[in-house]
Design an enzyme around this catalytic site. Sequence first.
Site, PDB file in Angstrom:
ATOM      1  CG  HIS A 192      -1.815   1.233   1.249  1.00 24.32           C
ATOM      2  ND1 HIS A 192      -3.054   1.247   0.644  1.00 24.32           N
ATOM      3  CD2 HIS A 192      -1.632   2.472   1.772  1.00 24.32           C
ATOM      4  CE1 HIS A 192      -3.593   2.443   0.801  1.00 24.32           C
ATOM      5  NE2 HIS A 192      -2.758   3.198   1.487  1.00 24.32           N
ATOM      6  CB  CYS A 193       1.949   3.456  -2.625  1.00 25.80           C
ATOM      7  SG  CYS A 193       3.046   4.866  -2.893  1.00 25.80           S
TER       8      CYS A 193
END
Length: 393
Positions: free
Chosen positions: A189-190
């Site tokens: 997850h960025c």
Amino acid sequence: MEVQWILLCHGLVTLLVLVSFLCGQWPIFEGTPIQRIHHFLTFGAYDYFQRFVGFVFGAKGTNAISSVEYFCCDRPNPILQIIYLAIVGGTYFLVANSSFGYIPGYYIGEIHRYTSLLAVGVGVLLFLLTCFSDPGTVKADNVSQYLSAYPYDNIIYSEKECSTCKIPKPARSKHCSICDRCVARFDHHCGWMNNCIGERNTQYFMAFLLWHTLLCIYGTVAIGLILAGQIKEFKVIDILTVYYGIENSFRSLSPHVVQWLLGAYNTQILLMVFLAIVSLSLAGFFGYHAKLCLTNTTTNETFKWQEYVSWQRKLNEARASSAALKASISGMSSERKPPENKWRAMFRRSPLKDVEVVVTNNIYDKGFFQNILEIIMPLSRRQLSLQTKSKSG
């Protein structure tokens, strides 16, 4: 000359902090000061701050921090997206305001006024594509596509149901606790994208990293060419060698040229150093993820393999220790043997050194070209197109 050394120290400290913060958890930095700085930046500093707030404001202060932390780190939010746009917009404004006045110059043409804007625009477009594209959300109506696309290896992935979504969990997928959804071929997850990086947007993410690396290099080189043009226009080299009698060599001239540039173009120097440092950081990120893509591995799977190898190694060591203990007990119960030479006992090979080496078997690695093709054209889309053709046929 003092300003020159201050600027150099500032650049080195900034580079150290950036590398420590972004890459300090990499295995190559294990046991180094970079890992310790990373731990302090990501955990230690926040822990001390939380204790200080708790000491001063009590439970209300710590609860307020926990609420902010939950919003910033545990739920989708646009904070880092706004920061990205502010950094890009602010940097481009400073470059245009401080450097466009020297274009065209001796070594740079008028066209770079427009190509720079186009390059920044493409970077923002790739950013938006990564932010708002579907990473490969697994739902009840498409789970069959992902189940057929990725087989279980029965090592780090086995057949089971997602405890949150209550649907079969395809291999290589993971339920993201921040986005609250299952993502196919989950990488990570960025926060910068406010989105997961998965099967269907990895190509946009890789293009984003590569383009921004090249964009920062382009900015660094362009400013360097502008400064070189100014040195040429004001005949700085001629003045230093003819009027001041300085030897015409790089070693003799460079300190004086740098001092002159810092006095007249300090904003451009700072921007060039900043862009160079960011380009190095982005190049490291791109190289890391490119290696993962070329071996058809994800960041999530890297940690899973590390856990598997560690567990298998401990299991093999326990088996070797148990076998050595049994052999020792068996030897004690048999006929008494003459005492072993102390020197021989000292250099005797430890049974733990004979532990079998754990080998990882990544069944998803299909070779260089096939792995790249899988990033460009995800398997689930191929499955969907095949299903569509079969129905139409």
